[in-house]
Design a protein around this motif. Structure first.
Motif, PDB file in Angstrom:
ATOM      1  N   SER A  11      18.746  27.998   5.601  1.00 32.29           N
ATOM      2  CA  SER A  11      18.168  27.433   4.290  1.00 32.29           C
ATOM      3  C   SER A  11      16.741  27.216   4.109  1.00 32.29           C
ATOM      4  N   ALA A  12      16.284  27.047   5.272  1.00 31.40           N
ATOM      5  CA  ALA A  12      14.750  26.931   5.387  1.00 31.40           C
ATOM      6  C   ALA A  12      13.798  28.196   5.391  1.00 31.40           C
ATOM      7  N   LEU A  63      14.192  11.321   2.608  1.00 31.07           N
ATOM      8  CA  LEU A  63      14.388  11.244   3.731  1.00 31.07           C
ATOM      9  C   LEU A  63      15.019  10.208   4.193  1.00 31.07           C
ATOM     10  N   SER A  64      16.134   9.850   4.819  1.00 31.14           N
ATOM     11  CA  SER A  64      16.157   8.747   5.286  1.00 31.14           C
ATOM     12  C   SER A  64      16.341   7.996   6.681  1.00 31.14           C
ATOM     13  N   GLY A  79      14.903  22.039   6.754  1.00 34.46           N
ATOM     14  CA  GLY A  79      16.252  22.365   5.976  1.00 34.46           C
ATOM     15  C   GLY A  79      16.569  21.203   5.213  1.00 34.46           C
ATOM     16  N   LEU A  80      16.775  20.409   5.961  1.00 34.20           N
ATOM     17  CA  LEU A  80      16.787  18.850   5.326  1.00 34.20           C
ATOM     18  C   LEU A  80      16.277  19.131   3.807  1.00 34.20           C
ATOM     19  N   ILE A  81      14.854  19.385   4.623  1.00 34.66           N
ATOM     20  CA  ILE A  81      13.787  19.237   2.357  1.00 34.66           C
ATOM     21  C   ILE A  81      14.059  20.763   1.765  1.00 34.66           C
ATOM     22  N   GLU A  82      14.301  21.553   1.889  1.00 35.28           N
ATOM     23  CA  GLU A  82      15.208  22.414   1.167  1.00 35.28           C
ATOM     24  C   GLU A  82      16.473  22.593   0.403  1.00 35.28           C
ATOM     25  N   ALA A  86      16.969  21.067  -3.154  1.00 35.51           N
ATOM     26  CA  ALA A  86      18.540  22.583  -3.920  1.00 35.51           C
ATOM     27  C   ALA A  86      19.093  21.398  -4.883  1.00 35.51           C
ATOM     28  N   GLY A  87      18.492  19.994  -3.988  1.00 34.84           N
ATOM     29  CA  GLY A  87      19.506  18.839  -4.776  1.00 34.84           C
ATOM     30  C   GLY A  87      21.358  18.661  -4.177  1.00 34.84           C
ATOM     31  N   THR A  88      21.556  18.684  -3.526  1.00 38.42           N
ATOM     32  CA  THR A  88      22.196  19.295  -2.190  1.00 38.42           C
ATOM     33  C   THR A  88      22.513  18.500  -0.988  1.00 38.42           C
TER      34      THR A  88
END
Length: 88
Positions: A11-12, A63-64, A79-82, A86-88
């Motif tokens: 995803s990244a 991000l938490s 990956g978390l940024i991506e 994407a709003g997921t």
């Protein structure tokens, strides 16, 4: 023979992983690779917060602290940024 790990989760984009690693390098004062562990590099809570704030400023993704620490590597953070983009 050990298999080489992928530089980034699917995803990244690799460029985002490299950008995240560069941010960590800047904040931690050491060279950082995609799969390096935040705490093994000498990361602490203050540095983590600083990186989280920069990610929000640069990418608009909040991000938490928990997610940041659980992810623990530039590749997983990218990956978390991506996902956040994407709003997921």
């Amino acid at each position: 023979m050990a298999m080489e790990q992928q530089a980034a989760p699917s995803s990244a984009p690799v460029a985002l992983v490299q950008e995240t690693a560069a941010l960590w390098s800047q904040c931690l004062g050491v060279e950082v690779k995609a799969e390096d562990d935040f705490f093994a590099l000498g990361g602490n809570s203050l540095t983590g917060i600083k990186i989280i704030e920069r990610i929000f400023e640069d990418h608009g993704v909040q991000l938490s602290v928990r997610d940041f620490y659980l992810a623990g590597t530039p590749a997983r953070i990218a990956g978390l940024i991506e996902q956040g983009r994407a709003g997921t």
